[in-house]
Design an enzyme around this catalytic site. Structure first.
Site, PDB file in Angstrom:
ATOM      1  N   HIS A 162       0.818  -1.208   0.000  1.00  0.00           N
ATOM      2  CA  HIS A 162       0.000   0.000   0.000  1.00  0.00           C
ATOM      3  C   HIS A 162       0.855   1.262   0.000  1.00  0.00           C
ATOM      4  CE1 HIS A 162      -4.236  -1.561   0.945  1.00  0.00           C
ATOM      5  NE2 HIS A 162      -3.505  -2.569   0.504  1.00  0.00           N
ATOM      6  N   HIS A 214      -1.750 -12.146  -2.934  1.00  0.00           N
ATOM      7  CA  HIS A 214      -2.729 -12.813  -2.075  1.00  0.00           C
ATOM      8  C   HIS A 214      -2.324 -14.237  -1.730  1.00  0.00           C
ATOM      9  CE1 HIS A 214      -6.135  -9.866  -3.435  1.00  0.00           C
ATOM     10  NE2 HIS A 214      -5.276  -9.329  -2.584  1.00  0.00           N
TER      11      HIS A 214
END
EC number: 1.11.1.21
Length: 723
Positions: free
Chosen positions: A97, A265
């Site tokens: 992020h 992920h």
């Protein structure tokens, strides 16, 4: 916004330099806000004036730092329990992020400055609980001090997490330097609420390419796409188009996008095991007693499984602490159906998966829990292009791991610029095209002799100055791309850009290239040296004498070293310094001037002296006379400032949006101008700078300041000169 195109075609942040609640613009919303030029000045930097971050990094115990970060991953803290006993997934998310705010259009955002520590990024809904990740890393930052920036530590934590999970990473470069305050004038969107409907950012939500430039995220407060689907409505096929556009705006192709989605992920989980109604406010809105923490969770109870971030709940693989092929096993070997998480978010869950195939609960190793997929994950299966790439990954796991490692390296290093900015033992030896590689240039040629040949070449000072300027002005301090080094102005696409006046450029290059070859100099050096020669001629014509500093050693890139497609975003669509716009835009000429100046790393004073000086040099685009407030064109003089502040004249708007300077007594038109000229007389701050150079006692200062600012622009990309 381009008057003839959609919002997706305009790279400028609409109202980003004026819309503000600061004292001046609160009362006068159309006032030009110069804060963007002073975001990270000496007033905000707590380091000593002689502090050199690169020198500090050289003293860093690189292996010790990496070892200490790995310890943090496995040392479970009572105040913030780890998923399955490791903070690996949390640190990957922190690094992801931090890097994920980068957008290619203007190079802003990204991980290169540690900006996630400040508002608004530290309080974006998408960054929920990353404040905890930074506090977990604080002991490491505290131990290594100035030599270890937060920007480096944040990305290193993600690398170490992947290594701890079993991935061989591609490498790591230290050298990022922290900023010391929020980038308040970076345009993240016009919305006044978090996660406002996506329609605010698109001309047509069904056409992802109409996302407003320079944005890349689909909502205010998100890094990429909405994990629940477009506007929170699940539809993997539709989401795929937005995933593709968003990642393309970060310079990622389809294979890199698929690798990052799937590999990102492969470890960790999403958190939404309880309703978000009782979750506290973000850090910037929290009380003083929270000490920078936000998203207080009264129901957390010290249990990893009750953390809250996105509202989606579950892991993507059976063994979320290992980097393996489990993501693909789940996604392609099971059927998936839509369900709501305990927090009420849409997510995809497997149909009839037995408990023996499920991952364990993050806080209870005896309890199985359904895995999940987001709408973006399902896009990897539904979209035919992404599906084909995933099939290739599944057929060759080693290829997947290498592709992901390279894409992760690109994601986390994209805004560091060329390899010369990378430090430490783990910098990959391979030159990657997205790093804009440039070969080393020659420093042993006779500079004085080359200057003489350039001066005798028949090229005018204006032709030499304009060519050097156009070559250098592409530099962006935001991601350290562009600039004169490499002489890419002679390659596609730059040689054909309208702003570079291709016919004039071809003429000048046709003269300079043989001179460079004869001297053994690079074309890049010769272009800059030519600009210096032209400037010295103009200084002499103005009645002064000054040597313009020059340091040889620039190299020449070729087409094989140049990603032409990614360079297209560096094309200037306006250059206030040469009084030019490619088209008519909703954004004012002076706002576009500020945007260009900030990307080039200029202060307000440097912008002022450069623009005023260049007006008299005769380098306006196409020879236009806008802002040329002098009868001595071709000489470096203060005439622009003198005439701008002369009260014997008055200014009058005319129909085409330009202005006329008229003699107050006779009404005769003396000069013409654009708003990018007149703002230096109307804006109180810029006028204060202009008045300095209009004074009778500052002619020498003007020449000195102009030469210093010019040299700064010419050397902005000389990373090879860094200590």
């Amino acid at each position: 916004m381009d008057g003839n195109t959609s919002a997706g075609g305009c790279p400028f942040h609409h109202g980003g330099n004026t819309a503000s609640d600061k004292p001046v613009t609160k009362w006068w919303p159309n006032a030009l806000n110069l804060d963007i030029l002073h975001q990270h000045g000496a007033r905000t930097n707590p380091m000593d004036a002689d502090y050199d971050h690169r020198d500090a990094v050289k003293s860093l115990d690189f292996e010790g730092v990496k070892a200490d970060v790995k310890k943090v991953l496995e040392e479970n803290q009572d105040w913030w329990p780890a998923d399955w006993g490791t903070y690996g997934g949390l640190m990957v998310r922190l690094a992801w992020h931090s890097a994920g705010s980068y957008r290619m259009q203007d190079g802003r955002g990204g991980a290169g400055s540690g900006n996630i520590r400040f508002a608004p990024l530290n309080s974006w809904p998408d960054n929920a609980s990353l404040d905890k990740a930074r506090r977990l890393l604080w002991p490491v930052k505290k131990k290594y001090g100035n030599a270890l920036s937060w920007a480096d530590l944040i990305i290193l934590s993600g690398n170490m997490a992947y290594e701890a999970a079993g991935l061989k990473t591609f490498g790591f470069g230290f050298g990022r330097e922290d900023i010391w305050g929020p980038e308040t004038d970076v345009y993240w969107g016009s919305e006044n609420e978090w996660l406002a409907p996506s329609e605010n950012r698109y001309d047509d939500l069904d056409d992802a390419s109409t996302l407003e430039n320079p944005l890349s995220a689909v909502h205010m407060g998100l890094i990429y796409v909405n994990p629940e689907g477009v506007n929170g409505q699940p539809d993997p096929a539709r989401t795929a188009h937005h995933v593709r556009e968003t990642f393309a705006r970060m310079a990622m192709n389809d294979e890199e996008t698929a690798a990052l989605t799937c590999g990102g992920h492969t470890i960790g989980k999403a958190h939404g095991a309880l309703a978000g109604d009782n979750i506290g406010v973000e850090p910037e809105a929290a009380g003083i007693e929270a000490q920078g923490f936000g998203w207080n969770n009264p129901d957390h109870g010290g249990t990893a499984s009750k953390s809250f971030t996105s509202g989606i709940e579950g892991a993507w693989t059976k063994e979320p602490t290992k980097f393996d092929m489990g993501y693909f096993d789940y996604l392609f070997n099971w059927e998936w159906e839509l369900q709501k998480s305990p927090a009420g978010a849409w997510q995809w869950q497997p149909v009839n998966m037995p408990d023996s195939e499920k991952p364990k609960n993050a806080g209870d190793s005896t309890t199985p829990q359904n895995p999940i997929m987001t709408d973006a994950d399902m896009a990897m299966k539904v979209d035919p292009i992404y599906n084909e790439i995933c099939q290739k990954f599944m057929a060759d796991p080693e290829y997947f791991k290498d592709t992901f490692a390279r894409a992760w390296f690109k994601l986390t290093h994209r805004d560091m610029g060329p390899r010369a900015n990378y430090m430490g033992p783990d910098v990959p030896a391979e030159d990657l095209i997205w790093q804009d590689p440039i070969p080393a240039g020659n420093t042993g040629y006779d500079v004085a002799a080359l200057k003489t040949k350039i001066a005798d070449s028949g090229l005018t000072s204006a032709e030499l100055i304009a060519t050097a300027w156009d070559s250098a002005r592409t530099f962006r301090g935001s991601d350290k791309r562009g600039g004169a080094n490499g002489a890419r102005i002679r390659l596609a696409p730059q040689k054909d850009w309208a702003g570079n006046e291709p016919a004039r450029l071809a003429k000048v290059l046709g003269v300079l290239e043989p001179l460079a070859a004869d001297a053994g100099a690079s074309i890049a050096d010769t272009i800059v040296l030519g600009g210096n020669v032209g400037l010295e001629m103009a200084i002499k014509a103005g009645g002064h004498a000054a040597d313009v500093p020059f340091t040889p050693g620039r190299g020449d890139a070729d087409d094989s070293m140049t990603d032409a497609e990614s360079f297209s975003v560096l094309e200037p669509l306006a250059d206030g310094f040469r009084n030019w716009q490619k088209d008519t835009y909703a954004v004012s000429a002076e706002e576009m001037l500020l945007d260009r100046a900030q990307l080039m790393g200029l202060t307000g004073a440097e912008m002022t002296v450069l623009l005023g000086g260049m007006r008299g040099l005769g380098v306006n685009y196409g020879g236009n006379q806008m802002g040329v407030f002098t009868d001595r064109v071709g000489a470096l003089t203060t005439d622009f400032f003198v005439n701008l502040t002369d009260m014997s004249y008055s200014w009058h708007p005319v129909k085409d949006g330009s202005y006329e300077l008229r003699d107050r007594a006779s009404g005769a038109v003396k000069f013409t101008a654009t708003s990018a000229d007149l703002v230096f007389g109307s804006n109180s701050i810029l006028r204060s700078y202009a008045e300095v150079y209009a004074q009778d006692d500052n002619h020498e200062k003007f020449v000195k300041d102009f030469v210093a600012a010019w040299t700064k622009v010419m050397n902005a990309d000389r990373f090879d000169l860094l200590s």
